[in-house]
Enzyme design. Sequence first.
Site, short mmCIF file in Angstrom:
data_model
loop_
_atom_site.label_atom_id
_atom_site.label_comp_id
_atom_site.label_asym_id
_atom_site.label_seq_id
_atom_site.Cartn_x
_atom_site.Cartn_y
_atom_site.Cartn_z
N ASP A 1 0.81 -1.22 0.00
CA ASP A 1 0.00 0.00 0.00
C ASP A 1 0.84 1.27 0.00
OD1 ASP A 1 -2.49 -0.94 0.19
OD2 ASP A 1 -2.83 -0.31 2.26
N LYS B 1 -3.32 3.80 -3.44
CA LYS B 1 -4.28 4.73 -4.03
C LYS B 1 -3.81 6.16 -3.93
CE LYS B 1 -8.10 1.72 -3.49
NZ LYS B 1 -8.73 0.95 -2.47
N MET C 1 -8.22 9.17 8.58
CA MET C 1 -8.54 9.79 7.27
C MET C 1 -9.31 11.10 7.44
SD MET C 1 -9.58 6.39 5.12
CE MET C 1 -10.22 5.39 6.44
#
Length: 279
Positions: free
Chosen positions: A48, A70, A185
């Site tokens: 990741d 991502k 987040m």
Amino acid sequence: MTIENILEKLPRIEAGWVWLAGAGPGDPGLLSLLTLRGLQQADVVVYDALVNSEILDLAGEDAQLEFAGKRGGRPSLKQADISDRLVELARTGKKVLRLKGGDPFVFGRGGEEARHLVEANIPFRVIPGITAGIGGLAYAGIPVTDRHTNSAVTFLTGHGEDGGLSKDIDWDALAKSSPVIVVYMALSRVDLMCQQFLKSGRRPDEAVAIISKATTTEQRVLETTLAQAAEDVKKANLAAPAMIVLGENVKLRAGLDWYGAMTGKLLNADLSFIAGQGK
Ligand code: SAH
């Protein structure tokens, strides 16, 4: 017994297996021995964006490193593509290490990947990691629970649908019942999040910490209040990844910031100003 002996006794990744492992929040010292073992043995490491290069350096010389994150300006893979890729690699007989930041089952979609492996009949092992919401706080000198400040804690994600906050959460109930709230987040939603907590009845002067790049050499911690947080975050220009912590436990940092103390910060041994102390 040497470390090599201990590692040798741990399970091996078999061909065609996937190990779904946590890399911890950043500091390579926070890796588990099982994750290290996986790094040493894997044919392929699918990692990741949150996994740093020092950790990837621990992979075996012949291991193939595949980015499946991502972020970072590189093309992003869809979750389904990542899961399909794991199945494909396992089916060709590879020993696969799927390496995620923190803990794979904490806001990391590890559960979805594991379900996909089950459906495809791929054998797997899950290796927990130290999650940012606990280990990152510890590096900021903030105990996630403390007898004097909170006997409960809530972990939540700042990402909801359509760029807003999650609609599944009963914000008023949460604000009322959880003395400490740790948000993953959250950097891009600090403003919305703080407004929501104020609207749901939390005090404007409540202590808030924002912890950026926790446990790495670039760790930064901003201490502020619920009313000031959005403005202070903007000014401080903090980098992702970052956590928000809201609650009385944040004040313990005045005495417990051991990481800051290593670079000369003076700690306050008298924390009697914290509500509940002396009980
Ligand atoms: N599985 C991870 C979380 C993935 S979600 C874990 O258990 O930690 C990604 C979020 O985790 C980031 O947006 C941030 O809120 C948090 N995070 C991960 N690593 C972090 C770090 N080193 N410092 C601060 N926050 C971190």
